[in-house]
Write a protein that holds these residues in place. Sequence first.
Motif, PDB file in Angstrom:
ATOM      1  N   GLN A  30       0.848  -1.402   0.033  1.00 22.51           N
ATOM      2  CA  GLN A  30       0.121  -0.134   0.191  1.00 22.51           C
ATOM      3  C   GLN A  30       0.876   1.247   0.050  1.00 22.51           C
ATOM      4  N   ALA A  31       2.252   1.251  -0.157  1.00 18.25           N
ATOM      5  CA  ALA A  31       3.042   2.379  -0.166  1.00 18.25           C
ATOM      6  C   ALA A  31       2.957   2.963  -1.587  1.00 18.25           C
ATOM      7  N   SER A  32       3.071   4.509  -1.240  1.00 16.44           N
ATOM      8  CA  SER A  32       2.887   5.495  -2.411  1.00 16.44           C
ATOM      9  C   SER A  32       4.194   5.261  -3.225  1.00 16.44           C
ATOM     10  N   PRO A  33       4.347   5.297  -4.544  1.00 20.61           N
ATOM     11  CA  PRO A  33       5.368   5.154  -5.368  1.00 20.61           C
ATOM     12  C   PRO A  33       6.189   6.686  -5.019  1.00 20.61           C
ATOM     13  N   ASP A  34       7.514   6.713  -5.140  1.00 22.99           N
ATOM     14  CA  ASP A  34       8.133   8.087  -5.119  1.00 22.99           C
ATOM     15  C   ASP A  34       7.926   8.880  -6.398  1.00 22.99           C
ATOM     16  N   LYS A  35       8.609   9.961  -6.590  1.00 21.71           N
ATOM     17  CA  LYS A  35       8.422  10.965  -7.584  1.00 21.71           C
ATOM     18  C   LYS A  35       9.070  10.571  -8.750  1.00 21.71           C
ATOM     19  N   GLU A  36      10.232   9.654  -8.813  1.00 25.96           N
ATOM     20  CA  GLU A  36      10.924   9.201  -9.973  1.00 25.96           C
ATOM     21  C   GLU A  36      10.177   7.955 -10.556  1.00 25.96           C
ATOM     22  N   ALA A 211      -5.709   1.962  -4.997  1.00 22.03           N
ATOM     23  CA  ALA A 211      -6.322   1.624  -6.610  1.00 22.03           C
ATOM     24  C   ALA A 211      -5.861   0.324  -6.839  1.00 22.03           C
ATOM     25  N   MET A 212      -4.840  -0.312  -6.388  1.00 21.57           N
ATOM     26  CA  MET A 212      -4.504  -1.590  -6.895  1.00 21.57           C
ATOM     27  C   MET A 212      -4.385  -2.509  -5.626  1.00 21.57           C
ATOM     28  N   THR A 213      -4.689  -3.873  -5.642  1.00 23.49           N
ATOM     29  CA  THR A 213      -4.591  -4.602  -4.469  1.00 23.49           C
ATOM     30  C   THR A 213      -3.376  -5.032  -4.360  1.00 23.49           C
ATOM     31  N   PRO A 214      -3.050  -5.552  -3.042  1.00 19.90           N
ATOM     32  CA  PRO A 214      -1.709  -5.936  -2.774  1.00 19.90           C
ATOM     33  C   PRO A 214      -1.142  -6.927  -3.763  1.00 19.90           C
ATOM     34  N   ARG A 215      -2.199  -7.820  -4.089  1.00 16.44           N
ATOM     35  CA  ARG A 215      -1.765  -9.022  -5.437  1.00 16.44           C
ATOM     36  C   ARG A 215      -1.422  -8.084  -6.579  1.00 16.44           C
ATOM     37  N   GLN A 216      -1.770  -7.233  -6.927  1.00 19.70           N
ATOM     38  CA  GLN A 216      -1.501  -6.476  -8.248  1.00 19.70           C
ATOM     39  C   GLN A 216      -0.276  -5.597  -8.075  1.00 19.70           C
ATOM     40  N   VAL A 217       0.043  -4.962  -6.848  1.00 21.91           N
ATOM     41  CA  VAL A 217       1.064  -4.420  -6.473  1.00 21.91           C
ATOM     42  C   VAL A 217       2.141  -5.488  -6.588  1.00 21.91           C
ATOM     43  N   ASN A 218       2.218  -6.399  -5.975  1.00 23.38           N
ATOM     44  CA  ASN A 218       3.249  -7.450  -6.113  1.00 23.38           C
ATOM     45  C   ASN A 218       3.339  -8.200  -7.297  1.00 23.38           C
TER      46      ASN A 218
END
Length: 353
Positions: A30-36, A211-218
Amino acid sequence: MHPLSHWTKACAIALGGALITGHWTAAQAQASPDKELTAAWTLPPQPASPPDNAWTPQRFELGKKLFFDPRLSGTGQVTCASCHLPERGWSDGIPTSVRFLGEQLRLNTPSLTNIGYATIFMWDGRQPTLEQQAFGGQSQNADVNAGSKLKPEEVVARLAGIAGYQAEFGKAYPGEGVTRTTIAKALASFHRGLVSRDSPFDRWIAGDTQAMTPRQVNGFRLFLDRKKGDCAACHQPPNFTDNGFHNIGLKSYGDTDAPAGRGKQRPLKAMHGAFKTPGLRDVALTAPYFHDGSARTLRDVVEHYARGGDVRTNLSPSFRKAELSEDEKDDLVAFLEALTTPPGLFVYPVLPK
């Protein structure tokens, strides 16, 4: 150094180090991606257009009418939408294209979603711009003119005789008239308006951690990981394509009459059997997959890479076997499904008279 190492490292940082370690927690998911990372994968709101065909709503709407108008074809019975349907992700939902009168072709109909962000066109890259692709599509041998004996100039004359088109071309392309060139420009402008950039992945990249599930982020982690999926080696940011050409070891490459792909345009061994890397946004809508339409589902696509392809001669240097467990395959498919913008209501145009 791997050509993507600069942003792959950023991904590792943005995703809490899981890209490197392989460990994944709910908090990391659930972490937010950084700017880069956000900058790398965020599409511009509108594709760039050439100076002599700057995008305008009028040109888009004119191109939309032409796209759905059978009078653009020599027979008066075929449209661009005969193969590129909006309800099927701007593809046709069958393994390989079928021409008017039933001729079966060898290649899958590619989706037009986000085609305006591409830098080269057609499966074999034979067209360098959208305008030239649309101009070539009006030729006597083009798919839309199959079965017709009319010359392109005769088709143009037919359209030029329609009062409604005379008025619309006058507004969209003042002083240029109804010609093969202005028809191509209008169609290219319509194509540049077929933009998908509001998928769960796009919203997650923009900072919506739900917006994405943990499965999708993985699955995204696996997509990036060079020791796992390594999908981003070819499906690069921001539009999930490198606009390059690769032989990925499909069974059909073993056929004696297999299409040469990019090798027809560039007669080099490395290009034989190499086809353009498709973008992946809205990919859940565009089955079947691959240039030969041989993969019925996204899971079939993942399985192909997991087994290292089928015909392993002349494989692209970027192709590698994906070392994935069954759960990881599920996660990767879930991520690919997160690349689709929820479809809205598409309104078909009223054609000029």
